[in-house]
Scaffold this motif. Sequence first.
Motif, PDB file in Angstrom:
ATOM      1  N   MET A   1      11.384  -9.307  12.592  1.00 28.71           N
ATOM      2  CA  MET A   1      10.717 -10.049  11.233  1.00 28.71           C
ATOM      3  C   MET A   1      11.121  -9.372  10.166  1.00 28.71           C
ATOM      4  SD  MET A   1       7.140 -11.441  11.188  1.00 28.71           S
ATOM      5  CE  MET A   1       6.185 -11.783   9.460  1.00 28.71           C
ATOM      6  N   ALA A   2      11.378  -9.687   9.169  1.00 24.31           N
ATOM      7  CA  ALA A   2      12.043  -8.796   7.890  1.00 24.31           C
ATOM      8  C   ALA A   2      11.084  -9.187   6.791  1.00 24.31           C
ATOM      9  CB  ALA A   2      13.534  -9.139   7.559  1.00 24.31           C
ATOM     10  N   GLU A   3      10.137  -9.916   6.848  1.00 24.39           N
ATOM     11  CA  GLU A   3       9.275 -10.144   5.798  1.00 24.39           C
ATOM     12  C   GLU A   3       7.928  -9.547   5.902  1.00 24.39           C
ATOM     13  OE1 GLU A   3       8.384 -14.292   5.526  1.00 24.39           O
ATOM     14  OE2 GLU A   3      10.449 -14.853   5.734  1.00 24.39           O
ATOM     15  N   ILE A   4       7.387  -9.004   4.528  1.00 27.16           N
ATOM     16  CA  ILE A   4       6.046  -8.428   4.501  1.00 27.16           C
ATOM     17  C   ILE A   4       5.157  -9.224   4.216  1.00 27.16           C
ATOM     18  CG2 ILE A   4       4.654  -6.493   3.421  1.00 27.16           C
ATOM     19  CD1 ILE A   4       7.239  -5.094   2.866  1.00 27.16           C
ATOM     20  N   ASN A   5       3.861  -9.306   5.010  1.00 27.12           N
ATOM     21  CA  ASN A   5       2.736 -10.268   4.788  1.00 27.12           C
ATOM     22  C   ASN A   5       1.960  -9.582   3.758  1.00 27.12           C
ATOM     23  OD1 ASN A   5       1.043 -12.385   4.835  1.00 27.12           O
ATOM     24  ND2 ASN A   5       0.556 -12.195   7.116  1.00 27.12           N
ATOM     25  N   VAL A   6       1.912 -10.201   2.700  1.00 30.90           N
ATOM     26  CA  VAL A   6       0.923  -9.696   1.623  1.00 30.90           C
ATOM     27  C   VAL A   6      -0.475 -10.342   1.627  1.00 30.90           C
ATOM     28  CG1 VAL A   6       2.829  -8.902  -0.083  1.00 30.90           C
ATOM     29  CG2 VAL A   6       1.813 -11.152  -0.096  1.00 30.90           C
ATOM     30  N   THR A   7      -0.614 -11.336   2.581  1.00 27.73           N
ATOM     31  CA  THR A   7      -2.206 -11.886   2.394  1.00 27.73           C
ATOM     32  C   THR A   7      -3.285 -11.031   2.726  1.00 27.73           C
ATOM     33  OG1 THR A   7      -1.001 -13.805   2.849  1.00 27.73           O
ATOM     34  CG2 THR A   7      -3.317 -13.892   3.240  1.00 27.73           C
ATOM     35  N   PRO A   8      -3.049 -10.252   3.521  1.00 31.02           N
ATOM     36  CA  PRO A   8      -4.420  -9.063   3.697  1.00 31.02           C
ATOM     37  C   PRO A   8      -4.509  -8.197   2.569  1.00 31.02           C
ATOM     38  CG  PRO A   8      -2.922  -9.305   5.847  1.00 31.02           C
ATOM     39  CD  PRO A   8      -2.207  -9.921   4.603  1.00 31.02           C
ATOM     40  N   MET A   9      -3.416  -7.785   1.911  1.00 30.81           N
ATOM     41  CA  MET A   9      -3.437  -6.959   0.773  1.00 30.81           C
ATOM     42  C   MET A   9      -4.187  -7.762  -0.251  1.00 30.81           C
ATOM     43  SD  MET A   9      -0.623  -4.907  -1.442  1.00 30.81           S
ATOM     44  CE  MET A   9      -0.318  -6.408  -2.434  1.00 30.81           C
ATOM     45  N   VAL A  10      -3.934  -8.965  -0.565  1.00 30.90           N
ATOM     46  CA  VAL A  10      -4.654  -9.730  -1.518  1.00 30.90           C
ATOM     47  C   VAL A  10      -6.024  -9.791  -1.308  1.00 30.90           C
ATOM     48  CG1 VAL A  10      -4.631 -11.701  -2.715  1.00 30.90           C
ATOM     49  CG2 VAL A  10      -2.373 -10.908  -2.369  1.00 30.90           C
ATOM     50  N   ASP A  11      -6.154 -10.039  -0.129  1.00 36.24           N
ATOM     51  CA  ASP A  11      -7.717 -10.377   0.422  1.00 36.24           C
ATOM     52  C   ASP A  11      -8.514  -9.168   0.105  1.00 36.24           C
ATOM     53  OD1 ASP A  11      -7.175 -12.892   1.203  1.00 36.24           O
ATOM     54  OD2 ASP A  11      -6.933 -12.381   3.211  1.00 36.24           O
ATOM     55  N   VAL A  12      -8.106  -7.884   0.447  1.00 38.22           N
ATOM     56  CA  VAL A  12      -8.681  -6.497   0.092  1.00 38.22           C
ATOM     57  C   VAL A  12      -8.752  -6.120  -1.389  1.00 38.22           C
ATOM     58  CG1 VAL A  12      -8.415  -4.075   0.609  1.00 38.22           C
ATOM     59  CG2 VAL A  12      -7.857  -5.532   2.334  1.00 38.22           C
ATOM     60  N   MET A  13      -7.816  -6.595  -1.975  1.00 37.98           N
ATOM     61  CA  MET A  13      -8.060  -6.419  -3.555  1.00 37.98           C
ATOM     62  C   MET A  13      -9.062  -7.394  -4.215  1.00 37.98           C
ATOM     63  SD  MET A  13      -6.121  -3.888  -4.069  1.00 37.98           S
ATOM     64  CE  MET A  13      -5.690  -3.778  -5.576  1.00 37.98           C
ATOM     65  N   LEU A  14      -9.076  -8.476  -3.691  1.00 42.79           N
ATOM     66  CA  LEU A  14     -10.146  -9.492  -4.356  1.00 42.79           C
ATOM     67  C   LEU A  14     -11.487  -8.962  -3.737  1.00 42.79           C
ATOM     68  CD1 LEU A  14      -8.488 -12.991  -3.666  1.00 42.79           C
ATOM     69  CD2 LEU A  14      -8.805 -11.829  -5.658  1.00 42.79           C
ATOM     70  N   VAL A  15     -11.727  -8.503  -2.575  1.00 45.86           N
ATOM     71  CA  VAL A  15     -12.915  -7.987  -2.266  1.00 45.86           C
ATOM     72  C   VAL A  15     -13.389  -6.712  -3.114  1.00 45.86           C
ATOM     73  CG1 VAL A  15     -14.278  -6.516  -0.469  1.00 45.86           C
ATOM     74  CG2 VAL A  15     -12.999  -8.886   0.070  1.00 45.86           C
ATOM     75  N   LEU A  16     -12.291  -5.776  -3.524  1.00 48.52           N
ATOM     76  CA  LEU A  16     -12.516  -4.574  -4.219  1.00 48.52           C
ATOM     77  C   LEU A  16     -13.198  -5.040  -5.612  1.00 48.52           C
ATOM     78  CD1 LEU A  16      -9.900  -2.182  -2.853  1.00 48.52           C
ATOM     79  CD2 LEU A  16     -12.379  -2.103  -2.463  1.00 48.52           C
ATOM     80  N   LEU A  17     -12.256  -6.060  -6.108  1.00 48.40           N
ATOM     81  CA  LEU A  17     -12.638  -6.541  -7.494  1.00 48.40           C
ATOM     82  C   LEU A  17     -14.050  -7.299  -7.657  1.00 48.40           C
ATOM     83  CD1 LEU A  17     -11.710  -7.381 -10.389  1.00 48.40           C
ATOM     84  CD2 LEU A  17     -10.921  -9.604  -9.521  1.00 48.40           C
ATOM     85  N   ILE A  18     -14.517  -7.758  -6.515  1.00 49.77           N
ATOM     86  CA  ILE A  18     -15.707  -8.318  -6.633  1.00 49.77           C
ATOM     87  C   ILE A  18     -16.797  -7.202  -6.419  1.00 49.77           C
ATOM     88  CG2 ILE A  18     -17.566  -9.827  -5.189  1.00 49.77           C
ATOM     89  CD1 ILE A  18     -15.131 -11.842  -4.469  1.00 49.77           C
ATOM     90  N   ILE A  19     -16.620  -6.125  -5.642  1.00 49.48           N
ATOM     91  CA  ILE A  19     -17.415  -5.069  -5.756  1.00 49.48           C
ATOM     92  C   ILE A  19     -17.688  -4.506  -6.821  1.00 49.48           C
ATOM     93  CG2 ILE A  19     -17.983  -2.527  -4.523  1.00 49.48           C
ATOM     94  CD1 ILE A  19     -16.490  -3.873  -1.825  1.00 49.48           C
ATOM     95  N   PHE A  20     -16.654  -4.074  -7.580  1.00 51.20           N
ATOM     96  CA  PHE A  20     -16.666  -3.603  -8.777  1.00 51.20           C
ATOM     97  C   PHE A  20     -17.271  -4.335  -9.685  1.00 51.20           C
ATOM     98  CE2 PHE A  20     -12.800  -1.145  -7.250  1.00 51.20           C
ATOM     99  CZ  PHE A  20     -13.609   0.251  -7.143  1.00 51.20           C
ATOM    100  N   MET A  21     -17.157  -5.672  -9.739  1.00 52.52           N
ATOM    101  CA  MET A  21     -17.724  -6.571 -10.972  1.00 52.52           C
ATOM    102  C   MET A  21     -19.342  -6.552 -10.542  1.00 52.52           C
ATOM    103  SD  MET A  21     -15.091  -9.775 -10.710  1.00 52.52           S
ATOM    104  CE  MET A  21     -16.466 -10.765 -11.667  1.00 52.52           C
ATOM    105  N   VAL A  22     -19.858  -6.474  -9.439  1.00 56.88           N
ATOM    106  CA  VAL A  22     -21.081  -6.334  -9.081  1.00 56.88           C
ATOM    107  C   VAL A  22     -21.890  -5.085  -9.311  1.00 56.88           C
ATOM    108  CG1 VAL A  22     -22.848  -6.381  -7.346  1.00 56.88           C
ATOM    109  CG2 VAL A  22     -21.015  -8.255  -7.410  1.00 56.88           C
ATOM    110  N   THR A  23     -21.237  -3.951  -9.128  1.00 58.69           N
ATOM    111  CA  THR A  23     -21.809  -2.572  -9.327  1.00 58.69           C
ATOM    112  C   THR A  23     -21.512  -2.119 -10.911  1.00 58.69           C
ATOM    113  OG1 THR A  23     -19.573  -1.671  -8.436  1.00 58.69           O
ATOM    114  CG2 THR A  23     -21.328  -2.017  -6.963  1.00 58.69           C
ATOM    115  N   ALA A  24     -20.609  -2.566 -11.527  1.00 59.38           N
ATOM    116  CA  ALA A  24     -20.512  -2.209 -12.802  1.00 59.38           C
ATOM    117  C   ALA A  24     -21.586  -2.321 -13.789  1.00 59.38           C
ATOM    118  CB  ALA A  24     -19.369  -2.679 -13.600  1.00 59.38           C
ATOM    119  N   PRO A  25     -22.258  -3.217 -14.000  1.00 56.08           N
ATOM    120  CA  PRO A  25     -23.551  -3.412 -15.012  1.00 56.08           C
ATOM    121  C   PRO A  25     -24.657  -2.494 -14.515  1.00 56.08           C
ATOM    122  CG  PRO A  25     -22.814  -5.573 -13.936  1.00 56.08           C
ATOM    123  CD  PRO A  25     -21.940  -4.678 -13.364  1.00 56.08           C
TER     124      PRO A  25
END
Length: 128
Positions: A1-25
């Motif tokens: 298989m020559a393709e890279i699956n980016v879906t798990p990376m996008v999921d992790v980045m979205l979770v990190l974004l939500i964590i930063f949005m909640v903790t920043a205030p």
Amino acid sequence: MAEINVTPMVDVMLVLLIIFMVTAPLLVTGVPVDLPDSKASALKADDTPVQVSIDKAGDVFVDEMRIEGGGLTAKLSAIRGARSDDTRVYVRADTSLDYGRVMGVVGEVSAAGFKRVALVSQPEKAGR
């Protein structure tokens, strides 16, 4: 298989974004102060105001740094020398403090040469 699956990376980045949005205030507050309520509207925010806080015990802080004894005027004079003349000073005082203590600190701020001093309060709650 020559393709890279980016879906798990996008999921992790979205979770990190939500964590930063909640903790920043939560990271914004400095000295815990129970501010009084007020009907006054909010002031236009300056670039970098100086915050003088007085907690429930009567201890004075300048931008989260505790000031011992009568060193408030000297500390504020040093800050004024490093900043422009139109720097605003926000005074945050706990509700339980007496008026004389707060006005004593405001007097020291004025003695240090600051002309733009504002008392900070929180918006009045609808039930009061």
